[in-house]
Design a protein around this motif. Structure first.
Motif, PDB file in Angstrom:
ATOM      1  N   UNK A  24       0.852  -1.186   0.000  1.00 39.86           N
ATOM      2  CA  UNK A  24       0.000   0.000   0.000  1.00 39.86           C
ATOM      3  C   UNK A  24       0.890   1.239   0.000  1.00 39.86           C
ATOM      4  N   UNK A  25       0.649   2.139  -0.936  1.00 42.69           N
ATOM      5  CA  UNK A  25       1.449   3.357  -1.070  1.00 42.69           C
ATOM      6  C   UNK A  25       0.568   4.558  -0.743  1.00 42.69           C
ATOM      7  N   UNK A  26       1.040   5.393   0.159  1.00 41.11           N
ATOM      8  CA  UNK A  26       0.305   6.588   0.555  1.00 41.11           C
ATOM      9  C   UNK A  26       1.119   7.816   0.176  1.00 41.11           C
ATOM     10  N   UNK A  27       0.534   8.701  -0.622  1.00 42.91           N
ATOM     11  CA  UNK A  27       1.222   9.888  -1.118  1.00 42.91           C
ATOM     12  C   UNK A  27       0.673  11.157  -0.485  1.00 42.91           C
ATOM     13  N   UNK A  28      -0.048  11.027   0.609  1.00 40.11           N
ATOM     14  CA  UNK A  28      -0.718  12.181   1.192  1.00 40.11           C
ATOM     15  C   UNK A  28       0.129  12.940   2.208  1.00 40.11           C
ATOM     16  N   UNK A  29       1.442  12.714   2.200  1.00 37.32           N
ATOM     17  CA  UNK A  29       2.304  13.423   3.146  1.00 37.32           C
ATOM     18  C   UNK A  29       2.550  14.861   2.706  1.00 37.32           C
ATOM     19  N   UNK A  30       2.265  15.178   1.438  1.00 39.45           N
ATOM     20  CA  UNK A  30       2.478  16.533   0.933  1.00 39.45           C
ATOM     21  C   UNK A  30       3.927  16.842   0.615  1.00 39.45           C
ATOM     22  N   UNK A  31       4.768  15.808   0.648  1.00 40.41           N
ATOM     23  CA  UNK A  31       6.196  16.027   0.432  1.00 40.41           C
ATOM     24  C   UNK A  31       6.733  15.350  -0.817  1.00 40.41           C
ATOM     25  N   UNK A  32       5.860  14.891  -1.709  1.00 47.29           N
ATOM     26  CA  UNK A  32       6.320  14.242  -2.935  1.00 47.29           C
ATOM     27  C   UNK A  32       6.922  15.305  -3.840  1.00 47.29           C
ATOM     28  N   UNK A  33       8.197  15.143  -4.256  1.00 49.15           N
ATOM     29  CA  UNK A  33       8.842  16.144  -5.111  1.00 49.15           C
ATOM     30  C   UNK A  33       8.070  16.368  -6.415  1.00 49.15           C
ATOM     31  N   UNK A  34       7.917  17.613  -6.795  1.00 47.53           N
ATOM     32  CA  UNK A  34       7.133  17.979  -7.980  1.00 47.53           C
ATOM     33  C   UNK A  34       7.652  17.319  -9.253  1.00 47.53           C
ATOM     34  N   UNK A  35       8.970  17.080  -9.344  1.00 48.63           N
ATOM     35  CA  UNK A  35       9.510  16.491 -10.575  1.00 48.63           C
ATOM     36  C   UNK A  35       9.159  15.008 -10.712  1.00 48.63           C
ATOM     37  N   UNK A  36       8.584  14.392  -9.695  1.00 50.27           N
ATOM     38  CA  UNK A  36       8.143  13.005  -9.799  1.00 50.27           C
ATOM     39  C   UNK A  36       6.696  12.892 -10.266  1.00 50.27           C
TER      40      UNK A  36
END
Length: 58
Positions: A24-36
């Motif tokens: 399970x992958x959660x991307x809701x930390x708000x810290x995913x780099x924009x270039x990804x």
């Protein structure tokens, strides 16, 4: 539940009876780099098992 956190993503891996291995992958930390993040606001994903690709989504 313990997770691996990298690049703003939290990844959980666990066994669930009747389903097998669940990742399970959660991307809701708000810290995913924009270039990804792709222009359509998706994130490419590749899953490997023992070095062999078993799933890929661009």
């Amino acid at each position: 539940m313990p997770c691996l956190e990298t690049g703003g993503a939290q990844v959980y891996a666990y066994w669930k009876r009747g389903e097998g291995l669940v990742v399970s992958v959660h991307l809701d930390t708000g810290e995913v780099p924009a270039d990804l993040i792709s222009p359509d606001e998706t994130i490419p994903l590749r899953i490997t098992v023992n070095g062999d690709d078993v799933f890929q989504a661009d």
